[in-house]
Enzyme design. Structure first.
Site, PDB file in Angstrom:
ATOM      1  N   TYR A   1      -1.793  -1.418  11.175  1.00 11.51           N
ATOM      2  CA  TYR A   1      -2.027  -1.932   9.820  1.00 11.51           C
ATOM      3  C   TYR A   1      -0.896  -1.499   8.889  1.00 11.51           C
ATOM      4  CZ  TYR A   1      -3.495  -1.647   4.999  1.00 11.51           C
ATOM      5  OH  TYR A   1      -3.505  -1.726   3.640  1.00 11.51           O
TER       6      TYR A   1
ATOM      7  N   SER B   1       0.836  -1.204   0.000  1.00 11.22           N
ATOM      8  CA  SER B   1       0.000   0.000   0.000  1.00 11.22           C
ATOM      9  C   SER B   1       0.864   1.245   0.000  1.00 11.22           C
ATOM     10  CB  SER B   1      -0.858  -0.031   1.272  1.00 11.22           C
ATOM     11  OG  SER B   1      -1.384   1.226   1.538  1.00 11.22           O
TER      12      SER B   1
ATOM     13  N   LYS C   1       2.255  -3.671   6.751  1.00  7.00           N
ATOM     14  CA  LYS C   1       2.658  -3.624   5.329  1.00  7.00           C
ATOM     15  C   LYS C   1       4.161  -3.366   5.219  1.00  7.00           C
ATOM     16  CE  LYS C   1      -1.230  -4.589   3.429  1.00  7.00           C
ATOM     17  NZ  LYS C   1      -1.427  -5.905   2.832  1.00  7.00           N
TER      18      LYS C   1
HETATM   19  N1  UFG Z   1     -13.168   9.859   4.063  1.00  9.43           N
HETATM   20  C1  UFG Z   1     -14.201  10.668   4.473  1.00  9.43           C
HETATM   21  N2  UFG Z   1     -15.331  10.082   4.987  1.00  9.43           N
HETATM   22  C2  UFG Z   1     -15.452   8.734   5.116  1.00  9.43           C
HETATM   23  C3  UFG Z   1     -14.400   7.899   4.678  1.00  9.43           C
HETATM   24  C4  UFG Z   1     -13.262   8.496   4.153  1.00  9.43           C
HETATM   25  O1  UFG Z   1     -14.124  11.893   4.385  1.00  9.43           O
HETATM   26  O2  UFG Z   1     -16.497   8.272   5.611  1.00  9.43           O
HETATM   27  C5  UFG Z   1     -11.968  10.469   3.472  1.00  9.43           C
HETATM   28  C6  UFG Z   1     -10.712  10.181   4.290  1.00  9.43           C
HETATM   29  O3  UFG Z   1     -10.580  11.126   5.331  1.00  9.43           O
HETATM   30  C7  UFG Z   1      -9.649  10.302   3.221  1.00  9.43           C
HETATM   31  C8  UFG Z   1     -10.342   9.815   1.950  1.00  9.43           C
HETATM   32  O4  UFG Z   1     -11.725   9.901   2.221  1.00  9.43           O
HETATM   33  O5  UFG Z   1      -9.316  11.641   3.043  1.00  9.43           O
HETATM   34  C9  UFG Z   1     -10.008   8.384   1.596  1.00  9.43           C
HETATM   35  O6  UFG Z   1     -10.227   7.569   2.738  1.00  9.43           O
HETATM   36  P1  UFG Z   1     -10.241   5.979   2.679  1.00  9.43           P
HETATM   37  O7  UFG Z   1     -10.514   5.477   4.067  1.00  9.43           O
HETATM   38  O8  UFG Z   1     -11.106   5.510   1.592  1.00  9.43           O
HETATM   39  O9  UFG Z   1      -8.772   5.630   2.243  1.00  9.43           O
HETATM   40  P2  UFG Z   1      -7.395   5.980   2.955  1.00  9.43           P
HETATM   41  O10 UFG Z   1      -6.641   6.804   1.993  1.00  9.43           O
HETATM   42  O11 UFG Z   1      -7.535   6.494   4.318  1.00  9.43           O
HETATM   43  O12 UFG Z   1      -6.844   4.526   3.175  1.00  9.43           O
HETATM   44  C10 UFG Z   1      -6.495   3.759   2.093  1.00  9.43           C
HETATM   45  C11 UFG Z   1      -6.690   2.278   2.380  1.00  9.43           C
HETATM   46  C12 UFG Z   1      -5.727   1.816   3.382  1.00  9.43           C
HETATM   47  C13 UFG Z   1      -4.352   2.267   3.077  1.00  9.43           C
HETATM   48  C14 UFG Z   1      -4.324   3.747   2.857  1.00  9.43           C
HETATM   49  C15 UFG Z   1      -2.992   4.254   2.446  1.00  9.43           C
HETATM   50  O13 UFG Z   1      -7.991   2.033   2.860  1.00  9.43           O
HETATM   51  O14 UFG Z   1      -5.780   0.418   3.372  1.00  9.43           O
HETATM   52  O15 UFG Z   1      -5.202   4.053   1.816  1.00  9.43           O
HETATM   53  O16 UFG Z   1      -2.945   5.655   2.519  1.00  9.43           O
HETATM   54  F1  UFG Z   1      -3.509   1.997   4.070  1.00  9.43           F
END
Ligand code: UFG
Length: 349
Positions: free
Chosen positions: A151, A126, A155
């Site tokens: 998590y 990731s 990785k």
């Molecule tokens: N977000 C919201 N509301 C929500 C869910 C997410 O505003 O209900 C925002 C988060 O704050 C973030 C963006 O949407 O800014 C993306 O969030 P995700 O949870 O979809 O993805 P992340 O980038 O946080 O996480 C993903 C994967 C992880 C990995 C990570 C690496 O889910 O497995 O990328 O940065 F580790």
């Protein structure tokens, strides 16, 4: 026909990869413990490809069961290892579960590989390993930053285990794929993302809000140092991502890899904000996504997007789908799930 073991093959990225492998003529064996997926995914795969993959309900933490599986299915040519726990928040609450699941599974597979003469290994990593990069877009040479969650740490440690194992024994050939943010569903809407319970990730929350399963989407943070104040990510179509795995496996089987361990970023090269995703989703699907701004989510990175040049040039792979089509596919999948729920309800009445 080469035989590929796909751990986590009924999961989100795993199932899309199984489809692409079968379409490319590979024989697939899925190992999954169904901890975050559903056996019905096999029906979806079969509907798309006409082939039902072999399925073994095994937890990769169970060395003995895995060993027996290799005995039962001799001649596996490569492993694609997806099976892992992946919820950032849960990993903070249950670190030992994450270390046990994610590290033990990998160690078991790496130990069993020489015993069963499987040289080739593709690992699901990731962009989380980069943390908040100093320079954007981020290349594979960017420094690894201290992990922000157990998590993320798993990785990083898994990547190190793969490197150390390859260094200790020239038998191993591995490709590590660092995914950015996979979204969307298969264009047939036969498979897609199906999180258990309340989704953690943005897209399933968006689609479930649009369909009315959730009242509103919480946008985590509106005061980031980005053009519209919301976080930026590199959202990549899941089928594009799946296709990269087929290329990686072929590269290993054809002995084209230049090093024992190669690492590739899989992203589009384009960053989009949370608000851009919401607005584009609403526009292309003609549906509202009620949302409100709330405080920042702990551990979120402000902005990250890939430099995919290395994967583009060396793998000859490029993300092709537009974000518009990808967001349409996510909506088609959510609509299909709603239809299935309605049919089930009416048949029960
Ligand atoms: N977000 C919201 N509301 C929500 C869910 C997410 O505003 O209900 C925002 C988060 O704050 C973030 C963006 O949407 O800014 C993306 O969030 P995700 O949870 O979809 O993805 P992340 O980038 O946080 O996480 C993903 C994967 C992880 C990995 C990570 C690496 O889910 O497995 O990328 O940065 F580790």
């Amino acid at each position: 026909m080469a035989k590929i073991l796909v751990t986590g093959g009924t999961g989100y990225i795993g199932s899309h990869t199984v489809v692409e492998l079968q379409k490319a003529g590979f024989e697939v064996i899925i190992v999954d413990n169904l901890s975050n997926s559903n056996i019905d995914v096999l029906n979806g795969i079969e509907k798309i490809t006409g082939i039902r993959p072999v399925f073994e309900n095994i937890d990769c933490v169970d060395y003995v069961a895995l060993d027996r599986m290799f005995e039962k299915h001799p001649g596996i040519d490569a492993i694609i290892h997806f099976a892992a726990s992946k919820a950032v928040g849960e990993s903070v609450e249950k670190p030992l579960m994450y270390y046990r699941n994610n590290l033990t599974s990998l160690i078991n597979l790496q130990q069993l590989m020489p015993i069963h003469k499987v040289k080739n290994f593709v690992f699901s990593s990731s962009c989380t390993v980069y943390g908040q990069p100093d320079e954007l877009p981020v290349t594979e040479n960017a420094p690894i930053k201290p992990a922000l969650s157990p998590y993320g740490n798993t990785k990083q440690i898994c990547e190190e285990i793969i490197q150390d194992t390859a260094h200790s024994n020239s038998f191993y050939r591995s490709i590590i794929l660092r995914y950015f943010n996979p979204i969307g569903a298969h264009p047939s809407a036969e498979i897609g993302e199906l999180p258990n319970g309340v989704p953690n990730n943005l897209l399933p929350f968006v689609t479930q809000t649009a369909i009315g399963l959730r009242k509103e989407l919480k946008v985590f943070g509106s005061d980031y140092n980005t053009p519209d104040g919301t976080c930026i990510r590199d959202y990549i179509n899941v089928v594009d991502l799946a296709k990269a795995h087929v290329i990686a496996v072929k590269r290993l089987l054809e002995e084209k890899a230049e090093k024992a361990v190669e690492i590739f970023n899989l992203g589009t090269g384009r960053g989009l904000s949370v608000l851009e995703i919401i607005k584009t989703f609403e526009k292309v699907n003609g549906v509202a996504v009620p949302h409100q701004f709330v405080g920042r989510r702990e551990g979120d990175i402000e902005q990250v997007w890939a430099d995919p040049t290395y994967a583009n040039n060396v793998l000859g792979w490029k993300a092709e789908e537009t974000v518009e089509d990808t967001l349409k596919s996510a909506w088609a999948w959510e609509t299909k799930l709603a239809q299935q729920r309605a049919e089930k309800k009416s048949s029960e009445e």
